[in-house]
Design a protein around this motif. Structure first.
Motif, PDB file in Angstrom:
ATOM      1  N   UNK A  33       5.850   3.239   0.607  1.00  0.00           N
ATOM      2  CA  UNK A  33       5.164   2.097   1.199  1.00  0.00           C
ATOM      3  C   UNK A  33       4.701   2.422   2.610  1.00  0.00           C
ATOM      4  N   UNK A  34       3.388   2.259   2.850  1.00  0.00           N
ATOM      5  CA  UNK A  34       2.829   2.521   4.171  1.00  0.00           C
ATOM      6  C   UNK A  34       2.354   1.247   4.862  1.00  0.00           C
ATOM      7  N   UNK A  35       2.094   0.189   4.069  1.00  0.00           N
ATOM      8  CA  UNK A  35       1.644  -1.081   4.627  1.00  0.00           C
ATOM      9  C   UNK A  35       1.738  -2.135   3.534  1.00  0.00           C
ATOM     10  N   UNK A  64       0.867  -1.182   0.000  1.00  0.00           N
ATOM     11  CA  UNK A  64       0.000   0.000   0.000  1.00  0.00           C
ATOM     12  C   UNK A  64       0.901   1.228   0.000  1.00  0.00           C
ATOM     13  N   UNK A  65       0.698   2.097  -0.984  1.00  0.00           N
ATOM     14  CA  UNK A  65       1.550   3.263  -1.142  1.00  0.00           C
ATOM     15  C   UNK A  65       0.772   4.534  -0.803  1.00  0.00           C
ATOM     16  N   UNK A  66       1.398   5.392  -0.033  1.00  0.00           N
ATOM     17  CA  UNK A  66       0.850   6.721   0.251  1.00  0.00           C
ATOM     18  C   UNK A  66       1.902   7.736  -0.174  1.00  0.00           C
ATOM     19  N   UNK A  67       1.548   8.555  -1.164  1.00  0.00           N
ATOM     20  CA  UNK A  67       2.521   9.500  -1.701  1.00  0.00           C
ATOM     21  C   UNK A  67       3.713   8.811  -2.325  1.00  0.00           C
ATOM     22  N   UNK A  68       3.479   7.613  -2.874  1.00  0.00           N
ATOM     23  CA  UNK A  68       4.558   6.862  -3.517  1.00  0.00           C
ATOM     24  C   UNK A  68       5.452   6.109  -2.562  1.00  0.00           C
TER      25      UNK A  68
END
Length: 199
Positions: A180-182, A174-178
């Motif tokens: 990896x966040x999860x 899971x990407x947030x702003x490019x």
């Protein structure tokens, strides 16, 4: 009389030839039961994790028999929509298309009950990610192992009843702003029931 006997023999051979053709098409209703696991989400609480909804989908499968015992099965459907939750709260949806190719071994070909096992590769592509109002997204593709077990039960003519279970490795970062966040582990079990027709 000889002509009648010959006609009957040729008819029987013809029916047998139809029964032994290599193509089998199945239509199934399949329930996707997701593993519903993820890593902790960066920036959220330590216990906040993503989860993916389960659902029931239509499925079409095309099998080709190289021998009586050995077949290849291509599993097809259309892009499926899933809801995504963070700590039980909806954060959006995504769609995935999961074609799968399996090699199968059929234990009792031609019998009333023909159990089989299979193994192969699942390739899933994710699209229309709408997570956190577009702030988050999933990786585009996932490739993983798929295993299978099932049984075909003869009904009448070339028709059969099919019961099938598959397990697939399906994961995505899971990407947030490019960044990896999860990581989500969908890893679904697919429980299917349907009918098949041998051409």
């Amino acid at each position: 009389m000889k002509r009648v006997v010959m006609t009957m023999i040729l008819g029987a051979l013809s029916l047998n030839a139809v029964a032994e053709t290599p193509w089998l098409v199945r239509a199934r209703a399949v329930h996707i039961d997701t593993a519903d696991k993820s890593d902790p989400v960066a920036g959220a609480g330590a216990s906040d994790r993503l989860s993916v909804s389960s659902r029931t989908i239509p499925e079409v499968d095309i099998s080709y028999f190289f021998t009586q015992h050995i077949a290849a099965e291509l599993v097809l459907t259309y892009p499926q929509k899933h809801d995504v939750y963070l700590d039980g709260k909806s954060i959006g949806t995504f769609r995935h298309l999961p074609p799968t190719l399996l090699a199968q071994y059929h234990f009792l070909p031609g019998a009333q009950f023909d159990p089989y096992v299979g193994a192969g590769v699942n390739w899933t592509t994710f699209s229309k990610n709408r997570l956190l109002n577009g702030a988050a997204s999933l990786e585009h593709d996932s490739v993983g192992l798929a295993v299978q077990a099932g049984v075909d039960v003869k009904l009448t003519g070339n028709w059969s009843l099919n019961l099938d279970v598959k397990k697939m490795r399906l994961r995505s970062d899971v990407l947030i702003g490019g960044v990896k966040a999860s990581a989500v582990r969908v890893d679904p079990v697919l429980l299917g029931v349907g009918v098949g027709y041998r051409f």
